[in-house]
Scaffold this motif. Structure first.
Motif, PDB file in Angstrom:
ATOM      1  N   PRO A  38      -2.006 -28.502 -58.167  1.00  0.00           N
ATOM      2  CA  PRO A  38      -2.957 -29.067 -57.217  1.00  0.00           C
ATOM      3  C   PRO A  38      -2.821 -30.388 -56.695  1.00  0.00           C
ATOM      4  O   PRO A  38      -3.121 -30.674 -55.512  1.00  0.00           O
ATOM      5  CB  PRO A  38      -4.437 -28.962 -57.903  1.00  0.00           C
ATOM      6  CG  PRO A  38      -3.919 -28.917 -59.355  1.00  0.00           C
ATOM      7  CD  PRO A  38      -2.709 -28.235 -59.559  1.00  0.00           C
ATOM      8  N   GLU A  39      -2.368 -31.176 -57.466  1.00  0.00           N
ATOM      9  CA  GLU A  39      -2.336 -32.758 -57.132  1.00  0.00           C
ATOM     10  C   GLU A  39      -1.002 -33.166 -57.247  1.00  0.00           C
ATOM     11  O   GLU A  39      -0.402 -33.888 -58.276  1.00  0.00           O
ATOM     12  CB  GLU A  39      -3.309 -33.773 -57.845  1.00  0.00           C
ATOM     13  CG  GLU A  39      -5.062 -33.065 -57.892  1.00  0.00           C
ATOM     14  CD  GLU A  39      -5.205 -33.842 -56.484  1.00  0.00           C
ATOM     15  OE1 GLU A  39      -4.683 -34.085 -55.538  1.00  0.00           O
ATOM     16  OE2 GLU A  39      -6.567 -33.446 -56.069  1.00  0.00           O
ATOM     17  N   ASN A  76      -7.733 -27.892 -52.463  1.00  0.00           N
ATOM     18  CA  ASN A  76      -6.676 -27.649 -53.165  1.00  0.00           C
ATOM     19  C   ASN A  76      -7.231 -26.939 -54.519  1.00  0.00           C
ATOM     20  O   ASN A  76      -6.487 -26.799 -55.615  1.00  0.00           O
ATOM     21  CB  ASN A  76      -5.920 -28.879 -53.593  1.00  0.00           C
ATOM     22  CG  ASN A  76      -6.765 -29.895 -54.279  1.00  0.00           C
ATOM     23  OD1 ASN A  76      -7.751 -29.753 -54.487  1.00  0.00           O
ATOM     24  ND2 ASN A  76      -5.960 -31.052 -54.846  1.00  0.00           N
ATOM     25  N   PHE A  84      -0.316 -28.329 -46.440  1.00  0.00           N
ATOM     26  CA  PHE A  84      -0.708 -27.949 -47.876  1.00  0.00           C
ATOM     27  C   PHE A  84      -0.911 -26.809 -48.383  1.00  0.00           C
ATOM     28  O   PHE A  84      -1.510 -26.368 -49.342  1.00  0.00           O
ATOM     29  CB  PHE A  84      -2.384 -28.667 -47.567  1.00  0.00           C
ATOM     30  CG  PHE A  84      -2.237 -30.169 -47.146  1.00  0.00           C
ATOM     31  CD1 PHE A  84      -1.685 -30.880 -47.666  1.00  0.00           C
ATOM     32  CD2 PHE A  84      -2.910 -30.420 -45.890  1.00  0.00           C
ATOM     33  CE1 PHE A  84      -1.715 -32.452 -47.336  1.00  0.00           C
ATOM     34  CE2 PHE A  84      -3.068 -31.840 -45.527  1.00  0.00           C
ATOM     35  CZ  PHE A  84      -2.617 -32.755 -46.246  1.00  0.00           C
ATOM     36  N   HIS A 119      -1.816 -36.326 -50.374  1.00  0.00           N
ATOM     37  CA  HIS A 119      -1.684 -36.230 -52.010  1.00  0.00           C
ATOM     38  C   HIS A 119      -1.965 -37.538 -52.803  1.00  0.00           C
ATOM     39  O   HIS A 119      -1.970 -37.320 -54.057  1.00  0.00           O
ATOM     40  CB  HIS A 119      -0.123 -35.810 -52.122  1.00  0.00           C
ATOM     41  CG  HIS A 119       0.254 -34.558 -51.653  1.00  0.00           C
ATOM     42  ND1 HIS A 119       1.447 -34.036 -51.443  1.00  0.00           N
ATOM     43  CD2 HIS A 119      -0.455 -33.611 -51.413  1.00  0.00           C
ATOM     44  CE1 HIS A 119       1.327 -32.631 -50.974  1.00  0.00           C
ATOM     45  NE2 HIS A 119       0.001 -32.341 -51.219  1.00  0.00           N
ATOM     46  N   ASN A 129      -2.158 -21.775 -59.043  1.00  0.00           N
ATOM     47  CA  ASN A 129      -2.200 -23.191 -58.540  1.00  0.00           C
ATOM     48  C   ASN A 129      -1.772 -24.147 -59.808  1.00  0.00           C
ATOM     49  O   ASN A 129      -2.549 -24.949 -60.071  1.00  0.00           O
ATOM     50  CB  ASN A 129      -3.598 -23.176 -58.243  1.00  0.00           C
ATOM     51  CG  ASN A 129      -3.838 -24.530 -57.335  1.00  0.00           C
ATOM     52  OD1 ASN A 129      -2.835 -24.941 -56.902  1.00  0.00           O
ATOM     53  ND2 ASN A 129      -5.113 -25.079 -57.437  1.00  0.00           N
TER      54      ASN A 129
END
Length: 758
Positions: A573-574, A493, A458, A430, A570
């Motif tokens: 994603p990060e 991701n 994840f 991450h 989503n």
């Protein structure tokens, strides 16, 4: 009899995660300053006749004098050091010196070795192979054959059995350099070297200048490092095929490392002792560190201790003190240590335990001790730069783990990490990292455990790495040339690949250094991964980090609330992006930010949120309730930042449609923000810059394309079709259509500051 196998590095030297910092790390900028001053000194001392020699012609003899037996060596080591430090062989200052070196009548063991090492930095053409072959012939002809000198070298082609370990290490280095040039050195040579150095090892574990029974001189760090480095080289050529029956061991290596760790205070110190040659010792220890992958010798970071020492002893003219062999040579040794020791790390190989029956046992993490070493050497050659690899533990600080973009995990048993270890792996990814998994011996239990672990951490699944992945399409090697196409699995991701899984044991090829035929793809994949994970050319030297921690000296002046907006897609994603932004705001703007996740459509997005972030990677259609939440928020004075994570067009197009639905009367007013807008002027920004993938499109990379929509006299909607989210991580991943991380982070910080300003 010593088993001629690859090395398992003694656990006692790398296990302890505590009390590491005996030497304060030298900041990269300071290392760069020390290195540049030393390089400038070498250039300054380059003579008008294009060499660094003190005598115009040699007086050949079997001695160590630079004007006699080792004539030509000062020029050879200076050229090698400058090339290793990134200078070009085409540089108008170096090119004539290289021509001089090619023609010089050099015969001494030290001098020939450094000329061969310099040749490894030249073009791999027939001319340099021919020159290297002539030097290799010299070296091979002078190997001693009897008594304790068997397998050793003298200063030159001297009579009798004269030798020392100092001279001999360079004879072995010369042969190794010749193999780097593509020349053949018989396996028997390496077996001979291995046996000789093991035979001459002192019972204490270290090495002195000769066999213990004939040497009255002390065991020293320099000679011990020379012995270790030489054994690593010889084992590289004598190891049996890798197996899956545990981590192999080498008692001579383990004993040598233990001696070096115990006596590390004698390394890189201004305190004098018998046979103390600090600069060659630095070079020898650096070779041990790079060959072994060890960051620490005992509890000491060998690079930073050496870099601090060089910083302290460097003279105003940039040179380092001469204890032996002249100032040019000693300064070149310092340049080699700094340039090679700080080299970017291709991958860190994870040392891990397995939990069996509630008890921790050593995991099969290192069954191929030379896999990372050989594949790193390949990537270094192909990218024409110094690179390294390193061993890591999950007990290490986060900054240690993040020294490389790639964490390499190998094994032949199911992984059983603790919850704490799983959390560290998750944080590593991450924070912008990637994990490369290799199933030793194609082990199915390992592969299955990896798929379970990755899905758990994840919330995604492995799939065949797509043929249009930037790993394949934007790097050095195309999979179109791989026959047969190897199986490579990726877990994404939506922005980048988080994990790569090789179920068919590429590491076996790496460990064998076997690159022919279909095995070429096994090496080329790693080169592509390294370039992908570092946006081609943005690999960090040792000590550089994009991790941020709160500055304890800062006293925040205001509290703010940031929100990540959740929808059916989503939406995050990060996960490391906003926390890093919050740390940046704390350190640079005095803002203490609280981050929350707010689900759209539940009427929870209120006035207590200052800035809301909406991102994604695929087409999405918001519900009427979600649209209503956003409209109320921005109409009531809130600010929303919308960006397409990774620069994904589908999400960008969907959001432009959503803005029209949410604000039908105002959407047409959204325009590209002019340079004088406050978000560009509140705090000084670096020049606008984008990632390499944007440059490849031909679009301008010198102007911002950030768009904004004003409501009630202030910009309340910021829209970017180019990635901002991944940029907030600071991670230099390729294939991202977005702003350079160094620009994205302060830009978004300015947006936040603009939003909260009264």
């Amino acid at each position: 009899m010593v088993r001629p196998i690859a090395i398992f590095f003694a656990l006692l030297l790398i296990a302890a995660p505590i009390a590491r910092a005996q030497t304060q790390p030298v900041p990269p900028a300071e290392v760069e300053k020390t290195l540049n001053a030393a390089k400038a000194y070498l250039y300054k001392k380059l003579g008008k006749d294009h060499n660094w020699e003190q005598a115009d012609a040699p007086k050949h003899g079997n001695d160590n004098r630079t004007e006699a037996g080792q004539w030509g060596g000062q020029t050879a080591i200076a050229i090698y050091a400058l090339l290793a430090a990134g200078e070009s062989h085409r540089d108008p200052r170096l090119a004539p010196a290289i021509e001089w070196l090619k023609k010089a009548d050099i015969r001494g063991t030290y001098a020939v070795a450094f000329r061969l090492l310099a040749y490894t930095k030249m073009p791999r053409n027939e001319e340099f192979r021919r020159l290297a072959s002539a030097d290799l012939k010299q070296i091979m002809a002078r190997i001693k054959e009897t008594g304790n000198s068997k397998g050793m070298f003298d200063y030159a082609d001297g009579p009798g059995n004269g030798y020392s370990h100092s001279r001999s290490q360079y004879g072995v280095l010369a042969a190794w350099a010749a193999t780097e040039m593509g020349l053949e050195v018989p396996t028997g040579f390496w077996q001979n070297m291995q046996q000789a150095w093991v035979r001459n090892q002192d019972p204490s574990g270290g090495w002195s200048y000769k066999h213990p029974k004939e040497d009255k001189l002390p065991v020293t760090p320099g000679m011990t490092a020379a012995g270790l480095a030489t054994l690593y080289l010889s084992y590289d050529f004598t190891a049996p095929p890798p197996a899956c029956n545990g981590n192999p061991t080498s008692p001579p290596i383990d004993k040598g490392l233990a001696w070096l760790a115990k006596n590390i205070d004698l390394y890189a110190t201004t305190k004098n002792y018998d046979r103390d040659f600090p600069m060659p010792t630095l070079y020898a220890v650096e070779r041990v560190g790079l060959a072994s992958g060890l960051r620490y010798l005992g509890n000491t970071d060998w690079f930073h201790k050496g870099a601090r020492f060089l910083q302290e002893v460097q003279r105003p003219d940039g040179s380092f003190p001469s204890d032996y062999g002249g100032i040019t040579a000693q300064t070149a040794f310092g340049v080699l240590f700094l340039a090679r020791g700080r080299a970017p790390i291709v991958m860190q190989k994870l040392e891990y335990d397995l939990t069996v029956g509630g008890k921790a046992t050593v995991g099969p993490w290192h069954q191929r001790p030379r896999d990372a070493h050989f594949v790193t050497r390949f990537v270094a050659r192909e990218t024409e730069r110094e690179l390294s690899w390193q061993i890591a533990k999950l007990s290490a600080p986060a900054a240690d783990l993040q020294e490389s973009q790639i964490l390499y995990i190998a094994g032949s048993k199911a992984l059983t990490f603790t919850p704490e270890e799983e959390a560290k792996l998750k944080t590593f990814v991450h924070s912008g990292g990637m994990i490369l998994f290799n199933a030793d011996c194609n082990d199915g239990a390992f592969t299955q455990s990896v798929t379970r672990l990755a899905t758990k951490l994840f919330d995604a699944e492995f799939r065949e790495l797509p043929q249009d992945s930037a790993i394949y399409t934007r790097q050095m090697y195309s999979p179109k040339d791989w026959r047969p196409m190897p199986r490579v699995l990726g877990l994404s991701n939506g922005v980048r690949e988080l994990c790569i899984l090789v179920p068919n044991d590429f590491a076996r090829s790496w460990a064998l250094n076997a690159r022919a035929g279909e095995r070429a793809a096994h090496f080329q994949l790693v080169a592509n991964l390294f370039l992908y994970a570092n946006d081609k050319s943005r690999a960090r030297v040792k000590g550089e980090s994009y991790l941020l921690t709160r500055d304890p000296k800062v006293k925040p002046s205001q509290k703010i609330n940031l929100a990540r907006l959740q929808y059916a897609g989503n939406f995050d994603p990060e996960p490391g992006a906003l926390p890093r932004l919050a740390t940046h705001l704390y350190n640079t703007r005095g803002m203490d930010a609280t981050i929350s996740t707010i689900k759209l459509g539940e009427n929870k997005l209120g006035a207590d949120t200052h800035v809301a972030f909406l991102t994604g990677t695929a087409r999405v259609t918001l519900t009427p309730q979600e649209r209503d939440d956003l409209k109320k928020f921005v109409s009531g004075g809130g600010t929303v930042v919308i960006d397409a994570a990774g620069g994904r067009d589908a999400f960008a197009a969907a959001m432009l449609n959503e803005i029209k639905e949410i604000l039908p009367d105002d959407a047409g007013k959204m325009n590209t923000l002019p340079p004088e807008h406050k978000v560009f002027t509140l705090a000084k920004l670096p020049e606008v810059d984008y990632r390499d993938a944007v440059r490849a499109t031909g679009q301008s990379t010198k102007v911002s394309r950030l768009r904004g929509l004003d409501l009630n006299g202030k910009t309340r909607v910021f829209f970017s079709g180019e990635d901002l989210t991944h940029g907030l991580l600071g991670s230099p991943t390729d294939g991202i259509i977005g702003y350079d991380p160094a620009y994205a982070l302060p830009l978004v910080a300015n947006i936040v500051e603009h939003a909260v300003a009264k």
